[in-house]
Motif scaffolding. Structure first.
Motif, mmCIF file in Angstrom:
data_model
loop_
_atom_site.group_PDB
_atom_site.id
_atom_site.type_symbol
_atom_site.label_atom_id
_atom_site.label_comp_id
_atom_site.label_asym_id
_atom_site.label_seq_id
_atom_site.Cartn_x
_atom_site.Cartn_y
_atom_site.Cartn_z
ATOM 1 N N GLN A 151 0.830 -1.210 0.000
ATOM 2 C CA GLN A 151 0.000 0.000 0.000
ATOM 3 C C GLN A 151 0.862 1.256 0.000
ATOM 4 N N THR A 158 0.499 3.884 -3.077
ATOM 5 C CA THR A 158 -0.010 5.240 -2.825
ATOM 6 C C THR A 158 1.081 6.287 -3.033
ATOM 7 N N ILE A 183 -5.428 0.861 -2.054
ATOM 8 C CA ILE A 183 -4.829 2.033 -2.717
ATOM 9 C C ILE A 183 -5.927 2.874 -3.357
ATOM 10 N N VAL A 195 -6.778 6.839 -2.579
ATOM 11 C CA VAL A 195 -6.555 7.927 -3.540
ATOM 12 C C VAL A 195 -7.840 8.489 -4.161
#
Length: 288
Positions: free
Chosen positions: A96, A100, A162, A166
């Motif tokens: 992750q 990210t 992720i 986001v």
């Protein structure tokens, strides 16, 4: 006070995996319990922190967040049964962080200075090396097969997480406004996925689901605390402290869940864990 609040997400998300494994049940029971508590918490918070207004952006972004999170959480919890919390959490957190950070640097253009690129790329290399160390196993063929399948599930799971991280930024959503619609999407998506599986549909609301609402309490508190932490300390501190959940989960898997590891596996796991945390701190510094 700010730093103490910054530690709440780490403790909440860290103990989340420990509590669900102690309570037991199918992986679907564990996630269903989580989303039920999360939805209730979001409603309670909304009574005090009213959403500014509901827009198409808010609805679409929240629905997508819920879908990505549900897929990510279901597969992560499933991986616990294959490789254990001690092995799964450093891999999941590392993937992750990698994903990210890469999206933040390339899509959101968070890295503008040379030192950010140098430190950020170094952090990604450290994280990759750390993840590699945590996957080491002395086990036989069966254990090795479990690890391979576990890593596949965790990688797909990380893509889900992720997306969950986001999407609010892509849709420019406020953390407080998104709580209720996002929680509703989590609940509906999880119910649809679980309900589509005949073996799990029967006990979707079984005893273990209700018991696992305690797991959801830990998740919901951490989820709300990160909003306060980011507001009080800034994203750099809030993000870095929250990633310490991997230490809580990994050590909890060893000491509380008594997950077995050989001396060599333990050494590799703890070394990899340390590198993942160092990488997280380095990434936190690039957000200054």
């Amino acid at each position: 006070m700010g730093y103490l609040i910054a530690l709440i997400p780490a403790v909440g998300w860290g103990f989340q995996s420990i509590v669900m494994q102690k309570i037991g049940g199918k992986f679907t029971n564990k996630v269903m319990g989580m989303v039920l508590s999360t939805f209730v918490f979001s409603i309670v918070v909304a009574l005090f922190k009213h959403p500014a207004h509901f827009t198409s952006n808010l609805i679409i972004g929240s629905v997508l967040c819920g879908v990505f999170w549900s897929v990510g959480q279901l597969l992560q919890v499933k991986s616990f049964d294959l490789v254990g919390v001690t092995a799964a959490m450093p891999i999941s957190t590392g993937e992750q962080l990698f994903g990210t950070t890469l999206i933040g640097a390339l899509y959101f253009q968070e890295w503008k200075s040379t030192w950010q690129f140098v430190l950020g790329i170094a952090a990604l290399i450290v994280i990759i090396f750390g993840i590699t160390l945590t996957t080491y196993s002395d086990g036989k063929a069966t254990a090795g097969s479990n690890i391979k399948l576990g890593i596949i599930l965790l990688t797909i799971s990380s893509i889900g997480f992720i997306g969950y991280a986001v999407i609010p930024r892509i849709f420019n959503l406020n953390g407080w406004d998104v709580l209720v619609p996002q929680a509703a999407s989590m609940l509906i998506t999880t119910m649809l996925i679980v309900g589509s599986q005949k073996n799990n549909r029967v006990d979707m609301f079984g005893k273990k689901t209700w018991q696992n609402m305690l797991t959801g309490v830990f998740f919901a508190i951490a989820n709300i605390a990160i909003l306060f932490s980011n507001a009080m300390n800034g994203v750099a501190v809030g993000f870095t402290f929250s990633q310490l959940n991997v230490i809580v989960a990994t050590l909890g898997g060893l000491w509380i869940l008594h997950e077995h590891k050989t001396h060599k596996e333990l050494r590799f796991t703890l070394s990899g864990l340390a590198l993942v945390v160092i990488g997280a701190v380095m990434i936190g510094i690039t957000k200054q």
